[in-house]
Design a protein around this motif. Structure first.
Motif, PDB file in Angstrom:
ATOM      1  N   ARG A 118     -50.353  38.747  39.392  1.00 59.21           N
ATOM      2  CA  ARG A 118     -49.181  38.652  40.276  1.00 59.21           C
ATOM      3  C   ARG A 118     -48.783  40.038  40.802  1.00 59.21           C
ATOM      4  O   ARG A 118     -48.392  40.887  40.049  1.00 59.21           O
ATOM      5  CB  ARG A 118     -47.989  38.035  39.558  1.00 59.21           C
ATOM      6  N   HIS A 119     -48.906  40.236  42.026  1.00 59.55           N
ATOM      7  CA  HIS A 119     -48.500  41.480  42.691  1.00 59.55           C
ATOM      8  C   HIS A 119     -49.310  42.696  42.244  1.00 59.55           C
ATOM      9  O   HIS A 119     -48.759  43.751  42.007  1.00 59.55           O
ATOM     10  CB  HIS A 119     -47.010  41.736  42.540  1.00 59.55           C
TER      11      HIS A 119
ATOM     12  N   LEU B 245     -60.390  41.401  49.627  1.00 63.30           N
ATOM     13  CA  LEU B 245     -58.935  41.227  49.769  1.00 63.30           C
ATOM     14  C   LEU B 245     -58.571  40.965  51.235  1.00 63.30           C
ATOM     15  O   LEU B 245     -57.711  40.114  51.523  1.00 63.30           O
ATOM     16  CB  LEU B 245     -58.197  42.455  49.243  1.00 63.30           C
ATOM     17  N   LYS B 246     -59.233  41.664  52.142  1.00 61.28           N
ATOM     18  CA  LYS B 246     -58.975  41.440  53.578  1.00 61.28           C
ATOM     19  C   LYS B 246     -59.379  40.015  53.977  1.00 61.28           C
ATOM     20  O   LYS B 246     -58.634  39.333  54.684  1.00 61.28           O
ATOM     21  CB  LYS B 246     -59.729  42.477  54.412  1.00 61.28           C
ATOM     22  N   LYS B 247     -60.546  39.547  53.503  1.00 68.93           N
ATOM     23  CA  LYS B 247     -60.992  38.181  53.813  1.00 68.93           C
ATOM     24  C   LYS B 247     -60.004  37.149  53.269  1.00 68.93           C
ATOM     25  O   LYS B 247     -59.657  36.181  53.953  1.00 68.93           O
ATOM     26  CB  LYS B 247     -62.375  37.906  53.219  1.00 68.93           C
ATOM     27  N   LEU B 248     -59.579  37.337  52.022  1.00 71.54           N
ATOM     28  CA  LEU B 248     -58.642  36.391  51.408  1.00 71.54           C
ATOM     29  C   LEU B 248     -57.313  36.380  52.153  1.00 71.54           C
ATOM     30  O   LEU B 248     -56.706  35.320  52.341  1.00 71.54           O
ATOM     31  CB  LEU B 248     -58.413  36.740  49.930  1.00 71.54           C
ATOM     32  N   SER B 249     -56.895  37.543  52.602  1.00 71.85           N
ATOM     33  CA  SER B 249     -55.661  37.642  53.384  1.00 71.85           C
ATOM     34  C   SER B 249     -55.820  36.935  54.731  1.00 71.85           C
ATOM     35  O   SER B 249     -54.944  36.176  55.160  1.00 71.85           O
ATOM     36  CB  SER B 249     -55.304  39.112  53.579  1.00 71.85           C
TER      37      SER B 249
ATOM     38  N   SER C 181     -47.512  42.705  50.296  1.00 69.30           N
ATOM     39  CA  SER C 181     -46.130  43.090  50.548  1.00 69.30           C
ATOM     40  C   SER C 181     -46.003  44.588  50.375  1.00 69.30           C
ATOM     41  O   SER C 181     -46.838  45.225  49.736  1.00 69.30           O
ATOM     42  CB  SER C 181     -45.189  42.356  49.593  1.00 69.30           C
ATOM     43  N   GLU C 182     -44.978  45.130  50.946  1.00 68.28           N
ATOM     44  CA  GLU C 182     -44.745  46.565  50.813  1.00 68.28           C
ATOM     45  C   GLU C 182     -44.295  46.855  49.392  1.00 68.28           C
ATOM     46  O   GLU C 182     -43.591  46.070  48.779  1.00 68.28           O
ATOM     47  CB  GLU C 182     -43.668  47.029  51.802  1.00 68.28           C
TER      48      GLU C 182
ATOM     49  N   PRO D 291     -49.216  45.643  46.941  1.00 72.09           N
ATOM     50  CA  PRO D 291     -49.470  44.551  45.998  1.00 72.09           C
ATOM     51  C   PRO D 291     -49.812  43.253  46.726  1.00 72.09           C
ATOM     52  O   PRO D 291     -49.342  43.003  47.843  1.00 72.09           O
ATOM     53  CB  PRO D 291     -48.150  44.429  45.233  1.00 72.09           C
ATOM     54  N   PHE D 292     -50.634  42.432  46.074  1.00 73.95           N
ATOM     55  CA  PHE D 292     -51.050  41.152  46.635  1.00 73.95           C
ATOM     56  C   PHE D 292     -50.557  40.021  45.742  1.00 73.95           C
ATOM     57  O   PHE D 292     -50.453  40.178  44.530  1.00 73.95           O
ATOM     58  CB  PHE D 292     -52.582  41.087  46.747  1.00 73.95           C
ATOM     59  N   ALA D 293     -50.257  38.894  46.368  1.00 77.13           N
ATOM     60  CA  ALA D 293     -49.848  37.694  45.629  1.00 77.13           C
ATOM     61  C   ALA D 293     -50.564  36.495  46.231  1.00 77.13           C
ATOM     62  O   ALA D 293     -50.929  36.482  47.412  1.00 77.13           O
ATOM     63  CB  ALA D 293     -48.337  37.506  45.719  1.00 77.13           C
TER      64      ALA D 293
END
Length: 181
Positions: free
Chosen positions: A19-20, A50-54, A62-63, A76-78
């Motif tokens: 998470r994040h 990560l870019k593909k998943l996004s 998020s910032e 961070p990514f969620a």
């Protein structure tokens, strides 16, 4: 549904678990857990994944207000709801229907805590059925070859049969352990 790469599968798991987590945090986890060797995942493929998943809408960034050192603040990514659904599908699929010696099954095992126990047991039961069918198919091909096979031909059939039976024992024991928790 199109299959996703092992890198995407690992990253979805780690984002769900942490998470994040930032790309750097994920990179450290990949190294720590040995995923780099299992799935041939390097720094570049982590950030590209990560870019593909996004882009697929499965994770969001998020910032961060965490800034350390001179570099830019980490991002961070969620997991999104769509990403969570896709991850569960991939876990169940990898646990239930990959061939023996397939890294995808190992990646599914690493993600067991991310699905419900009954989902895991059902997927593993399906795997037992899958392995039973695979064993029958290999055995039928082996037996259709005749009785006087050279060693290298016998080995070609006996090796996967041995691995399938070993895998069936492992999966049965894992199911029993899950049910005993």
């Amino acid at each position: 549904m199109h299959p996703i790469s092992n890198v995407e599968f690992i990253l979805l798991q780690l984002v769900a678990e942490c998470r994040h987590a930032s790309g750097y945090d994920l990179m450290k986890l990949v190294e720590q857990r040995g995923y780099r060797g299992w799935a041939n995942i390097g720094t570049t493929s982590i950030y590209a994944g990560l870019k593909k998943l996004s882009n697929k809408g499965w994770i969001v960034s998020s910032e961060s207000d965490r800034k350390s050192g001179k570099g830019p603040a980490s991002t961070p990514f969620a997991l999104t709801d769509t990403g969570q659904i896709r991850l569960k599908h991939e876990i169940v699929d990898s646990l239930s229907s990959t061939r023996e010696r397939d890294i995808r099954f190992d990646l599914g095992l690493a993600a067991l805590p991310l699905i419900e126990k009954d989902e895991a047991v059902a997927a593993l039961q399906a795997r037992l059925d899958f392995l039973s069918t695979a064993s029958t198919e290999v055995r039928m091909k082996y037996e259709s070859q005749g009785v006087q096979l050279p060693l290298h031909v016998r080995a070609l059939f006996l090796h996967p049969l041995f691995l399938i039976e070993s895998e069936r024992t492992f999966v049965s024991n894992l199911i029993n352990e899950l049910l005993g928790e």
